[in-house]
Write a protein that holds these residues in place. Structure first.
Motif, PDB file in Angstrom:
ATOM      1  N   ALA A   1       0.769  -1.184   0.213  1.00 14.11           N
ATOM      2  CA  ALA A   1       0.236  -0.196   0.299  1.00 14.11           C
ATOM      3  C   ALA A   1       0.866   1.224   0.293  1.00 14.11           C
ATOM      4  CB  ALA A   1      -0.957  -0.100   0.925  1.00 14.11           C
ATOM      5  N   ALA A   2       2.460   0.997   0.664  1.00 15.52           N
ATOM      6  CA  ALA A   2       3.189   2.584   0.180  1.00 15.52           C
ATOM      7  C   ALA A   2       3.951   2.540  -1.143  1.00 15.52           C
ATOM      8  CB  ALA A   2       4.313   2.256   1.227  1.00 15.52           C
ATOM      9  N   GLY A   3       2.793   2.061  -2.021  1.00 16.37           N
ATOM     10  CA  GLY A   3       3.851   2.105  -3.259  1.00 16.37           C
ATOM     11  C   GLY A   3       2.416   3.112  -4.520  1.00 16.37           C
ATOM     12  N   TRP A   4       0.806   3.150  -3.048  1.00  8.50           N
ATOM     13  CA  TRP A   4       0.284   4.039  -3.683  1.00  8.50           C
ATOM     14  C   TRP A   4      -0.235   5.587  -3.490  1.00  8.50           C
ATOM     15  CZ3 TRP A   4      -2.919   1.910  -7.851  1.00  8.50           C
ATOM     16  CH2 TRP A   4      -2.567  -0.217  -7.272  1.00  8.50           C
ATOM     17  N   GLU A   5      -0.325   6.098  -3.980  1.00  8.10           N
ATOM     18  CA  GLU A   5      -0.973   7.372  -3.216  1.00  8.10           C
ATOM     19  C   GLU A   5      -1.592   7.466  -2.830  1.00  8.10           C
ATOM     20  OE1 GLU A   5      -1.601   6.296  -6.593  1.00  8.10           O
ATOM     21  OE2 GLU A   5      -1.414   7.904  -8.096  1.00  8.10           O
ATOM     22  N   PRO A   6      -1.643   8.348  -1.731  1.00  6.78           N
ATOM     23  CA  PRO A   6      -2.017   8.896  -0.839  1.00  6.78           C
ATOM     24  C   PRO A   6      -3.284   9.094  -1.145  1.00  6.78           C
ATOM     25  CG  PRO A   6       0.211  10.102  -0.183  1.00  6.78           C
ATOM     26  CD  PRO A   6      -0.359   9.432  -1.523  1.00  6.78           C
ATOM     27  N   SER A   7      -3.770   9.630  -1.810  1.00 14.30           N
ATOM     28  CA  SER A   7      -5.130  10.146  -1.779  1.00 14.30           C
ATOM     29  C   SER A   7      -6.114   9.023  -2.766  1.00 14.30           C
ATOM     30  CB  SER A   7      -5.497  11.242  -3.388  1.00 14.30           C
ATOM     31  OG  SER A   7      -4.738  10.867  -4.363  1.00 14.30           O
ATOM     32  N   ARG A   8      -5.415   7.789  -3.541  1.00 15.43           N
ATOM     33  CA  ARG A   8      -5.749   6.686  -3.659  1.00 15.43           C
ATOM     34  C   ARG A   8      -6.550   5.795  -2.674  1.00 15.43           C
ATOM     35  NH1 ARG A   8      -3.619   4.024  -9.341  1.00 15.43           N
ATOM     36  NH2 ARG A   8      -3.233   5.603  -9.622  1.00 15.43           N
ATOM     37  N   ARG A   9      -5.417   5.562  -2.085  1.00 13.55           N
ATOM     38  CA  ARG A   9      -5.468   5.027  -0.316  1.00 13.55           C
ATOM     39  C   ARG A   9      -7.002   5.395   0.236  1.00 13.55           C
ATOM     40  NH1 ARG A   9       0.006   5.852   2.649  1.00 13.55           N
ATOM     41  NH2 ARG A   9      -1.578   4.720   4.190  1.00 13.55           N
ATOM     42  N   ALA A  10      -6.691   7.102  -0.053  1.00 16.12           N
ATOM     43  CA  ALA A  10      -7.741   6.885   0.488  1.00 16.12           C
ATOM     44  C   ALA A  10      -9.045   7.319   0.053  1.00 16.12           C
ATOM     45  CB  ALA A  10      -7.796   9.051   1.631  1.00 16.12           C
ATOM     46  N   ALA A  11      -8.927   6.802  -0.937  1.00 19.00           N
ATOM     47  CA  ALA A  11      -9.992   7.247  -1.619  1.00 19.00           C
ATOM     48  C   ALA A  11     -10.622   5.987  -2.239  1.00 19.00           C
ATOM     49  CB  ALA A  11      -9.975   7.732  -3.441  1.00 19.00           C
ATOM     50  N   ALA A  12      -9.695   4.607  -1.882  1.00 20.63           N
ATOM     51  CA  ALA A  12     -10.102   3.600  -1.733  1.00 20.63           C
ATOM     52  C   ALA A  12     -11.351   3.507  -0.304  1.00 20.63           C
ATOM     53  CB  ALA A  12      -9.110   2.742  -1.811  1.00 20.63           C
ATOM     54  N   ALA A  13     -10.154   3.796   0.348  1.00 23.00           N
ATOM     55  CA  ALA A  13     -11.351   3.649   2.217  1.00 23.00           C
ATOM     56  C   ALA A  13     -12.773   3.564   2.621  1.00 23.00           C
ATOM     57  CB  ALA A  13      -9.531   4.082   2.775  1.00 23.00           C
ATOM     58  N   LEU A  14     -13.134   5.368   1.431  1.00 23.16           N
ATOM     59  CA  LEU A  14     -13.845   5.831   1.655  1.00 23.16           C
ATOM     60  C   LEU A  14     -15.196   4.824   0.644  1.00 23.16           C
ATOM     61  CD1 LEU A  14     -15.153   8.200   3.073  1.00 23.16           C
ATOM     62  CD2 LEU A  14     -14.600   9.299   0.800  1.00 23.16           C
ATOM     63  N   SER A  15     -14.256   4.796  -0.553  1.00 26.78           N
ATOM     64  CA  SER A  15     -15.214   3.640  -1.269  1.00 26.78           C
ATOM     65  C   SER A  15     -15.465   2.368  -0.691  1.00 26.78           C
ATOM     66  CB  SER A  15     -14.432   3.889  -2.199  1.00 26.78           C
ATOM     67  OG  SER A  15     -15.626   3.272  -3.657  1.00 26.78           O
ATOM     68  N   LEU A  16     -14.987   1.507  -0.438  1.00 27.82           N
ATOM     69  CA  LEU A  16     -15.260   0.518   0.596  1.00 27.82           C
ATOM     70  C   LEU A  16     -15.701   0.752   1.292  1.00 27.82           C
ATOM     71  CD1 LEU A  16     -14.775  -2.147   1.090  1.00 27.82           C
ATOM     72  CD2 LEU A  16     -12.599  -1.998   1.803  1.00 27.82           C
ATOM     73  N   ALA A  17     -15.845   2.183   2.368  1.00 27.71           N
ATOM     74  CA  ALA A  17     -16.845   2.274   3.837  1.00 27.71           C
ATOM     75  C   ALA A  17     -18.044   2.265   3.251  1.00 27.71           C
ATOM     76  CB  ALA A  17     -15.711   3.602   4.265  1.00 27.71           C
ATOM     77  N   ASN A  18     -18.134   2.811   2.367  1.00 23.35           N
ATOM     78  CA  ASN A  18     -19.586   3.236   1.704  1.00 23.35           C
ATOM     79  C   ASN A  18     -20.633   2.159   1.242  1.00 23.35           C
ATOM     80  OD1 ASN A  18     -20.651   6.541   1.102  1.00 23.35           O
ATOM     81  ND2 ASN A  18     -18.329   6.626   1.187  1.00 23.35           N
ATOM     82  N   ARG A  19     -19.974   1.256   0.369  1.00 28.22           N
ATOM     83  CA  ARG A  19     -20.144   0.051  -0.671  1.00 28.22           C
ATOM     84  C   ARG A  19     -20.886  -0.694   0.247  1.00 28.22           C
ATOM     85  NH1 ARG A  19     -15.655  -1.297  -3.447  1.00 28.22           N
ATOM     86  NH2 ARG A  19     -15.685  -3.402  -2.294  1.00 28.22           N
ATOM     87  N   VAL A  20     -19.604  -1.105   1.556  1.00 26.47           N
ATOM     88  CA  VAL A  20     -20.317  -1.661   2.814  1.00 26.47           C
ATOM     89  C   VAL A  20     -21.878  -1.485   4.060  1.00 26.47           C
ATOM     90  CG1 VAL A  20     -19.944  -2.565   5.507  1.00 26.47           C
ATOM     91  CG2 VAL A  20     -17.623  -2.548   2.886  1.00 26.47           C
ATOM     92  N   LEU A  21     -21.514  -0.122   3.754  1.00 27.22           N
ATOM     93  CA  LEU A  21     -22.505   0.161   4.884  1.00 27.22           C
ATOM     94  C   LEU A  21     -23.921   0.514   4.423  1.00 27.22           C
ATOM     95  CD1 LEU A  21     -20.653   2.840   6.842  1.00 27.22           C
ATOM     96  CD2 LEU A  21     -21.841   0.220   8.249  1.00 27.22           C
TER      97      LEU A  21
END
Length: 282
Positions: free
Chosen positions: A195-215
């Protein structure tokens, strides 16, 4: 440190409602710089693609990060401090060789430097040495700090993924439960060397997208959409694996931290919901 352009999106357009989002984050006084702040955070570069030193495996790195999470929580430090400490650790490891028996010392020195960047009150070096059960002395900690500064050429500023998550969740007007779950997923990604090889914005977008999908269901995607589903999928799968792993030996700190009532048992709920989303046997 100037931010370079990532491989994903180009310089993002200023989204509507950015000033209001900054206000929601308590940054009303910097609204005139809203566009620059958003661009600086969202185009911050990823770490170079070089692998970890041969003496350090991803499993060893994860053990050190897990220990840093415990120290960070014990000291009551800010979330940005933890993310910056792990970023400094990864930057140092990818910039040259590292001695395996000094990995814990290196992690603590990175946390100490992150405190100097993010905290108003610094922990005493002697206290940090005590938390390591006497593994190193105060003099060794300060020498390690100098080595890190030298290898990184004093480049410590980093608009991390937690800032990006705050901006994206404020722009999307995410519910507190969604943001808390996304914060958990984002912190889980700290354990993964890939995960360190990904841009911070992409990591944040992935976390928010996954949280939205789960909830909120599979069709929900927060706005603005900076990355496609294909660009986020590898990171989301990485976060899902971490959430389903549970309190594994040596990697339990984040799971246990978010299982507490103060964080609404988020890790327990996430594991239960994710298992419900997993496809069953044919």
């Amino acid at each position: 440190m100037p931010a370079s352009r990532p491989e994903g999106p180009g310089r993002p357009e200023r989204p509507p409602g950015l000033e209001e989002a900054l206000g929601a984050l308590g940054l009303e006084g910097v609204r005139e710089y809203a566009g620059d702040i958003f661009a600086e955070a969202m185009v911050c570069h990823a770490l170079p693609g070089r692998a970890l030193p041969r003496t350090v495996t991803p499993e060893m790195r994860a053990l050190v990060v897990d220990w840093l999470v415990q120290v960070h929580e014990y000291l009551g430090l800010a979330g940005d401090t933890l993310h910056l400490a792990v970023h400094l650790l990864d930057s140092y490891l990818r910039a040259g060789r590292a001695r395996l028996h000094r990995l814990q010392l290196l992690g603590m020195a990175c946390l100490f430097l992150a405190c100097k960047m993010e905290e108003c009150v610094l922990p005493e070096p002697a206290s940090l040495c005590l938390l390591s059960a006497g593994s190193f002395s105060r003099a060794q900690l300060l020498r390690a700090e100098r080595r890190i500064l030298s290898r990184l050429d004093f480049r410590l500023h980093h608009p991390g993924a937690l800032l990006c998550l705050g901006l994206l969740s404020a722009l999307a007007r995410s519910r507190p439960q969604v943001k808390l779950l996304a914060t958990y997923f984002l912190e889980l990604s700290l354990l993964e060397a890939e995960a360190a090889g990904w841009e911070p914005s992409r990591r944040a977008a992935a976390a928010l997208s996954l949280a939205n999908r789960v909830l909120d269901g599979a069709g929900s995607r927060p706005q603005p959409v900076l990355y496609s589903s294909a660009e986020l999928d590898p990171l989301e799968q990485c976060m899902v694996r971490g959430a389903l792993r549970g309190p594994a030996p040596g990697l339990a700190a984040i799971f246990l931290k978010y299982a507490r009532p103060q964080r609404q048992g988020t890790s327990l709920a996430a594991a239960r919901l994710l298992r419900g989303l997993q496809p069953g046997p044919p």
